[in-house]
Write an enzyme that holds these catalytic residues in place. Structure first.
Site, PDB file in Angstrom:
ATOM      1  N   ARG A   1      -1.673  -8.198 -13.560  1.00 50.91           N
ATOM      2  CA  ARG A   1      -0.843  -7.013 -13.336  1.00 50.91           C
ATOM      3  C   ARG A   1       0.195  -6.891 -14.446  1.00 50.91           C
ATOM      4  O   ARG A   1       0.892  -7.848 -14.767  1.00 50.91           O
ATOM      5  CB  ARG A   1      -0.142  -7.081 -11.983  1.00 50.91           C
ATOM      6  CG  ARG A   1      -1.107  -7.010 -10.818  1.00 50.91           C
ATOM      7  CD  ARG A   1      -0.389  -7.014  -9.482  1.00 50.91           C
ATOM      8  NE  ARG A   1      -1.339  -7.024  -8.379  1.00 50.91           N
ATOM      9  CZ  ARG A   1      -0.993  -7.102  -7.106  1.00 50.91           C
ATOM     10  NH1 ARG A   1       0.278  -7.173  -6.764  1.00 50.91           N
ATOM     11  NH2 ARG A   1      -1.924  -7.111  -6.160  1.00 50.91           N
TER      12      ARG A   1
ATOM     13  N   SER B   1      -1.893  -3.236  -5.905  1.00 52.62           N
ATOM     14  CA  SER B   1      -1.483  -3.372  -4.513  1.00 52.62           C
ATOM     15  C   SER B   1      -0.324  -2.436  -4.191  1.00 52.62           C
ATOM     16  O   SER B   1      -0.404  -1.238  -4.428  1.00 52.62           O
ATOM     17  CB  SER B   1      -1.135  -4.827  -4.212  1.00 52.62           C
ATOM     18  OG  SER B   1      -0.957  -5.041  -2.833  1.00 52.62           O
TER      19      SER B   1
ATOM     20  N   GLU C   1      -1.042 -12.825   5.803  1.00 56.48           N
ATOM     21  CA  GLU C   1       0.045 -13.280   4.965  1.00 56.48           C
ATOM     22  C   GLU C   1       1.211 -12.312   5.095  1.00 56.48           C
ATOM     23  O   GLU C   1       1.031 -11.140   5.427  1.00 56.48           O
ATOM     24  CB  GLU C   1      -0.392 -13.420   3.502  1.00 56.48           C
ATOM     25  CG  GLU C   1      -0.975 -12.168   2.887  1.00 56.48           C
ATOM     26  CD  GLU C   1      -1.478 -12.402   1.468  1.00 56.48           C
ATOM     27  OE1 GLU C   1      -1.594 -13.568   1.070  1.00 56.48           O
ATOM     28  OE2 GLU C   1      -1.755 -11.414   0.782  1.00 56.48           O
TER      29      GLU C   1
ATOM     30  N   SER D   1       3.039 -10.588   3.261  1.00 53.74           N
ATOM     31  CA  SER D   1       3.167  -9.373   2.468  1.00 53.74           C
ATOM     32  C   SER D   1       2.326  -8.256   3.084  1.00 53.74           C
ATOM     33  O   SER D   1       1.639  -7.519   2.391  1.00 53.74           O
ATOM     34  CB  SER D   1       2.738  -9.627   1.020  1.00 53.74           C
ATOM     35  OG  SER D   1       1.421 -10.125   0.973  1.00 53.74           O
TER      36      SER D   1
ATOM     37  N   LYS E   1      -7.661  -8.658   2.760  1.00 51.23           N
ATOM     38  CA  LYS E   1      -6.778  -8.063   3.764  1.00 51.23           C
ATOM     39  C   LYS E   1      -7.187  -6.616   3.976  1.00 51.23           C
ATOM     40  O   LYS E   1      -7.766  -5.982   3.098  1.00 51.23           O
ATOM     41  CB  LYS E   1      -5.320  -8.149   3.315  1.00 51.23           C
ATOM     42  CG  LYS E   1      -5.008  -7.529   1.972  1.00 51.23           C
ATOM     43  CD  LYS E   1      -3.570  -7.858   1.585  1.00 51.23           C
ATOM     44  CE  LYS E   1      -3.305  -7.582   0.121  1.00 51.23           C
ATOM     45  NZ  LYS E   1      -1.971  -8.027  -0.289  1.00 51.23           N
TER      46      LYS E   1
END
Length: 615
Positions: A98, A191, A425, A427, A438
């Protein structure tokens, strides 16, 4: 603020529930407290030749290096060797590579990483194979897709399955890989990070099981970025990503696929859609889904409206935009403020979602409410910084439990070994072994399933069981884990690293039973994990202080930012007393929060007085 409106509930996605008929309470369900309101910069001409004919054409030829050389022409495809040089800073973080968009727009920056990936994989993992390509619709995805297709063809890939307009959500990429038995796939996403010309872009590679590539591969990719000298690029036209169908270029083909159909089919096999539809069709139940102009917008209408019968006006911000409508696609109380305001309004809806969830409550209710788990979950797992609420569910249900480092790749091995069904998790990332990523939509459907199951025998006019009821019942059974996360984004890396080193030194000299204000230390460490499946070791995964009353303070640097360092502080306190379950999390946790600042000397090292985001 009254206790109802201050309530934070256990979990991982953000959703909020309100009933104007049943109570005046809106309950935000929070990360580990649980929140339920779930979720072209021109290319440099020194780097590429660009033409804006009906289809955007990109060629990775560099004016700063010698011209490309044709190295093969298999089945009529001309493959060029494009000279290049190593570029610094291409080491992947927790979830891929990223950076700011402008970094990826630099000459050969993306191309180098893609070629380094192919140089790192065994030929049998991609030669004449099938790879999936999709992303979250953010800025630069279309141009990046064309580059990746050409390099894949240049390296001998047989077929690329790419989402229409370059869009496939992260969980849907995992689903497509698994259903179509692909060799792997590229996910173009940063994300929850913001998108647009001045913001973030990211890429990661998932393997044939649908899970993120392990560190053994990402380490090889980084090593190859340091020695790369050529890019293998097929000389083929750009693909029209707006039209479904197959395009053949000799022995290489590209199929533009519907990004929703495979994923929707999978969701229908996991959940009882008829049960959920019976809830959404009730006149006394109102539902809203805020897609935040992110990729879930492409799935919201087909799933919630077309399949489940929700009202079309229940979907807000449902068109994916390259810059997420100048917003931040992170469904927390800061960035999902519009949804929160809607839910607290005079005539607000009964259930609002912005993609994310509460894993502990889902796990506790999965067997009875979700057909996929009717035989019971195989095991439960959470990332180390995540609230310990899930631990108590695993203990009560006598299920195997695993605590892993942050990053979904650590769940994948356990799933493939048949040891794990439901995980999450902090986040806002939860899911199950239906895929290897996820899945926010899955979390919303899971909660709708729980509420629908609890109300399946309710007649019109009878008081429905609310999200608030479900959560309070959970707390009464398992206790409440007050939890909060403080994010300090884009800190100076030097100061952030010095703070973590200071904490590691503190841990190395600490002893059990030491007093930290009113808290007594049980243990402290720098979390390390040995994978029970393959024996691999992940070290330095977060500094934690665990106290005798079950309270925890955790410090770690996030690997998901695109610039500088993100310092994250996690604060958790377990409360078994039902009479104390309605406190505001920040009030309940204040002594621990003050202790965290004191122990870490955060202000001294970072210069920051206030966090960027509190969740």
């Amino acid at each position: 603020m009254d206790s109802c409106n201050s309530m934070r509930l256990e979990g991982f996605f953000s959703a909020a529930f309100r009933s104007s008929r049943w109570s005046s309470c809106v309950t935000p369900i929070h990360s580990s407290s649980f929140r339920l309101y779930t979720h072209g910069i021109p290319l440099r001409r020194s780097s590429f030749s660009v033409s804006y004919s009906p289809s955007f054409t990109i060629k990775a030829s560099s004016s700063s290096s010698s011209s490309s050389t044709t190295i093969a022409e298999p089945e009529g495809i001309k493959i060029n060797s494009v000279p290049t040089k190593p570029i610094e800073g291409q080491k992947t973080g927790t979830s891929g590579l990223r950076k700011k968009v402008k970094v990826f727009m630099q000459e050969n920056y993306l191309s180098n990483w893609i070629q380094a990936l192919f140089n790192s994989l065994p030929p049998e993992d991609y030669k004449n194979g099938v790879l999936v390509l999709g992303g979250d619709g953010r800025y630069f995805n279309r141009e990046a897709s064309q580059i990746i297709i050409k390099i894949a063809a240049g390296n001998g890939v047989g077929k690329i399955l790419v989402g229409r307009e370059g869009i496939i959500s992260t969980p849907a990429v995992s689903a497509v890989i698994r259903k179509r038995k692909a060799n792997g796939g590229f996910i173009l996403s940063a994300s929850h990070n913001p998108g647009g010309p001045e913001y973030d872009w990211g890429i990661k590679f998932n393997y044939s099981s649908g899970q993120p590539a392990p560190e053994s591969i990402t380490d090889k990719i980084y090593g190859n970025t340091l020695s790369i000298s050529e890019i293998k690029m097929a000389e083929i036209p750009d693909v029209d990503l707006s039209r479904l169908g197959v395009i053949n270029y000799g022995n290489f083909s590209v199929e533009v696929i519907d990004p929703v159909s495979d994923y929707l089919e999978l969701m229908e096999s996991v959940f009882d859609f008829q049960l959920i539809r019976s809830l959404l069709s009730r006149s006394d139940f109102r539902f809203v889904f805020d897609a935040m102009h992110a990729v879930t917008g492409a799935y919201a209408k087909p799933i919630f409206v077309d399949k489940l019968g929700a009202s079309p006006d229940s979907i807000s911000n449902g068109v994916p935009l390259e810059d997420f409508g100048h917003g931040h696609p992170d469904p927390n109380l800061t960035y999902a403020k519009d949804l929160v305001n809607t839910l607290y309004s005079e005539n607000g809806p009964d259930f609002g979602a912005a993609s994310d969830d509460s894993v502990a409550i889902i796990a506790a209710n999965a067997k009875e409410a979700i057909p996929y788990f009717h035989s019971g979950p195989k095991g439960l797992a959470r990332s180390m910084p995540t609230s310990g609420a899930l631990d108590r569910v695993a203990e009560k249900l006598s299920l195997p439990f695993f605590e892993v480092p942050t990053g979904w790749k650590f769940f994948g091995n356990l799933m493939d070994a048949g040891k794990l069904s439901i995980c999450g998790e902090e986040s806002f990332g939860t899911g199950s072994d239906h895929i290897r990523e996820k899945d926010g939509i899955w979390a919303v459907l899971a909660w709708l399933s729980i509420i629908a199951y609890r109300n399946k025998d309710k007649k019109p006019g009878e008081k429905l069981v609310s999200v608030s009821d479900v959560v309070k019942e959970h707390w009464a059974t398992y206790g409440r884990n007050y939890f909060s996360r403080y994010d300090y984004e884009e800190c100076e890396s030097e100061g952030a690293n010095k703070m973590i080193e200071y904490l590691r030194d503190l841990v190395s000299n600490s002893k059990a039973d030491e007093k930290y204000g009113d808290y007594v230390l049980q243990f402290s460490d720098d979390f390390a994990y040995t994978d029970p499946v393959d024996g691999s070791v992940a070290s330095k995964q977060g500094v934690r202080f665990v106290f005798t009353d079950g309270s925890r303070i955790i410090f770690r640097l996030s690997g998901t930012g695109s610039a500088g360092a993100t310092i994250r502080i996690y604060i958790e306190q377990f409360e078994p007393d039902v009479s104390k379950h309605d406190m505001d999390a920040q009030v309940a946790l204040k002594p621990l929060i003050d202790l965290a600042f004191s122990v870490s000397k955060l202000k001294d090292f970072s210069g920051r007085e206030k966090p960027t985001v509190i969740t």
